[in-house]
Structures are given as C-alpha cells and as structure tokens.
Design a protein around this motif. Structure first.
Motif: not given
Length: 308
Positions: A112-126, A202-216
């Motif tokens: 809850r305290r971390i600034e950037e979630l796992p996969n966040e930068k890559r998912t948003l950049e992609m 439209t949307g996603t079933l997943d938690a953006v951007p926690v889920t790997d981009y390729e698994r969205l």
C-alpha cells in the motif's frame, strides 16, 4: 454415429466462460468441479481446455486474479486490509496476507505504501505507445480530465453481457483493432431488441496496471439494470454466447469526454490514479468502465466511496 469433436471456437468459449465465472465470483468460495458442472463438461476436460487455451491452470488463474484485484484495491480504495481480504475471497486475513506476500514479495501493508505498482510503468508505456498510433486525429486532452467536471451519480445494480475481445498476446492492440466491429454488433442488438436503456461498455476484467500487460483481458459488452427484468430475459434468451457479470450499483463519478475510447484510455487511468493518490476520492471497487455514447464521445464511470 460418433459425436462431432468441439471446434476451436467452442473450446475457447468453454475457457472464456470459466474465466468469466471466476471473475464474477471473486468474493465467493467455489471449486473447479462446480465450474465444470456449470459448463456442462467434465472436470478433467475443463482442466485441460483452460490450461491449453489460456496458458495457465485454472486455479492458478483464480488465485492470481484475486490477488491482483486485491492489489488494485490496496492502491485505489479506502478499504482496510481485512475488508480487502474479504472482497478477495479469503476466509481469513492471515491466509490473505500469506498468499499476497508469497505472490508479490511484500505484505499488503508494504504494498500500500509503494509509489509504483509492479508492471505499472511498462503497462502504461505499452498502452500509450499503441493508442497514440490509433487515437482520434487532432484530439487534445485539454481539461477534460478534472474532478470539477465529474458528476456524482447513483447507478443501479446491473448485469453486463460481454465478450472478451482480447486476452493475452497484445491485448490493447487487439482491442483497438476489433472494437469498432463489436460496437456495431452491440448497437444493432440493442436496436433489434428495443433496449434503449442499455449501455455499450468496454474495459478490463483485471486490475490495471497490476496485471502483466500480456495477460490483460479486455471486454466489450452491454450493461442492463437488474430491475429491467424483461430486458434481461430477452438478452439471456437471444444471445447465448455472451458471458454475464454482475456490476454493483451505488455511487459513481461520471465523466463525459469528447474523445473516442482509444484517446481516453491512458488519461482516464492517470486521472483515477492521481485523484486516489491525492485523496480526492477513493474507489469502492476495480470495476471502472467506459460507456461508448456516440462518435468520438464516451462516458467514464468510476465507483467511489461516498464517505471517504
């Protein structure tokens, strides 16, 4: 006469409906036998179909999906960890904390305290790279994404009838390429069934951007209020191949933007993330979505916690 073997499309439908079942029962206890019985196929058949089509065992998907949704709630909601444990389908907070820590390498409290979630930068950049190519020509974001422009509305409990139009591989690119065809299909369906109250979403079933981009898992569908009994009966009888998902009603922020869904995607997430991080509001769930209301026009719906 020997029965015909299922086609590839039929096998994919079994897998996708199983995936949809897991998403629609995140908070509930269930097992694979219940899912295979619901699908009308054997346990072992479903086990092999899902793993082959989706690239991971079914129960691995269920566990990952629940923990990733929990991570999204840790980032954007005002629930405490015990409440998030319940919302993620865990019987105890201790079991949730252990599973979460094993999966993410850190406790829920640390996460809850971390600034950037796992996969966040890559998912948003992609996503930004892909959508920039296909975005509405000449569109500018301007001041469309501001809290002052958002309306507070109360939505009824609804049922979404949807299809996954991309899962795995390059999901955002697939969504962009295929969405127009599905939007036309759903508009025609609502017209034929005389359901003007339906929203094309439209949307996603997943938690953006926690889920790997390729698994969205990106979806397109129609949303109908539960109270419109006749409309839901019509859709259930007429459209057998769509997956169903319950959408909780309650307090939402509605933001109308004069942009197509491609142009609005990344700014929408930036708006949600910024407001939640600054404490302007907290989300009550991960189920934000876009409603496609017209050419180059969409409405964004964000579930929020009224008293935070």
């Amino acid at each position: 006469m020997k029965p015909k073997a299922p086609t590839k499309d039929q096998l994919e439908q079994y897998a996708l409906r199983g995936l949809g079942y897991a998403d629609d029962h995140v908070m509930e206890s269930f097992n694979m036998k219940e899912v295979s019985d619901w699908l009308g196929i054997s346990y072992s058949y479903f086990y092999h179909i899902f793993a082959e089509i989706m690239g991971e065992p079914y129960w691995q998907y269920v566990k990952r999906h629940r923990l990733e949704l929990a991570a999204g709630l840790l980032r954007h909601s005002g629930y405490n960890i015990g409440e998030i444990s319940d919302l993620s389908g865990y019987a105890t907070m201790a079991a949730f904390t252990k599973a979460f820590t094993n999966h993410f390498g850190g406790s829920p409290r640390y996460f809850r305290r971390i600034e950037e979630l796992p996969n966040e930068k890559r998912t948003l950049e992609m996503t930004a790279m892909i959508t920039a190519v296909h975005a509405q020509q000449g569109s500018t974001i301007g001041n469309f994404f501001s809290f002052e422009r958002a309306e507070h509305v109360i939505l009824p409990d609804s049922i979404m009838y949807y299809t996954l139009i991309s899962y795995g591989q390059d999901p955002i690119a697939q969504l962009v390429m295929r969405m127009s065809r599905y939007e036309q299909r759903f508009r025609k369906m609502l017209d034929l069934l005389d359901l003007p109250q339906g929203k094309i979403v439209t949307g996603t079933l997943d938690a953006v951007p926690v889920t790997d981009y390729e698994r969205l898992s990106m979806y397109a569908g129609v949303c109908i209020p539960v109270k419109d009994t006749q409309a839901n009966i019509q859709l259930s009888e007429q459209v057998k191949n769509l997956i169903r998902k319950r959408i909780s009603g309650g307090h939402y922020l509605r933001l109308q933007v004069p942009l197509d869904f491609v142009s609005a995607g990344v700014p929408m997430y930036d708006f949600i993330n910024r407001c939640c991080r600054e404490g302007i509001y907290k989300m009550s769930g991960n189920h934000f979505f876009m409603s496609l209301t017209g050419p180059n026009l969409c409405e964004i719906y964000i579930p929020y916690m009224k008293n935070i």
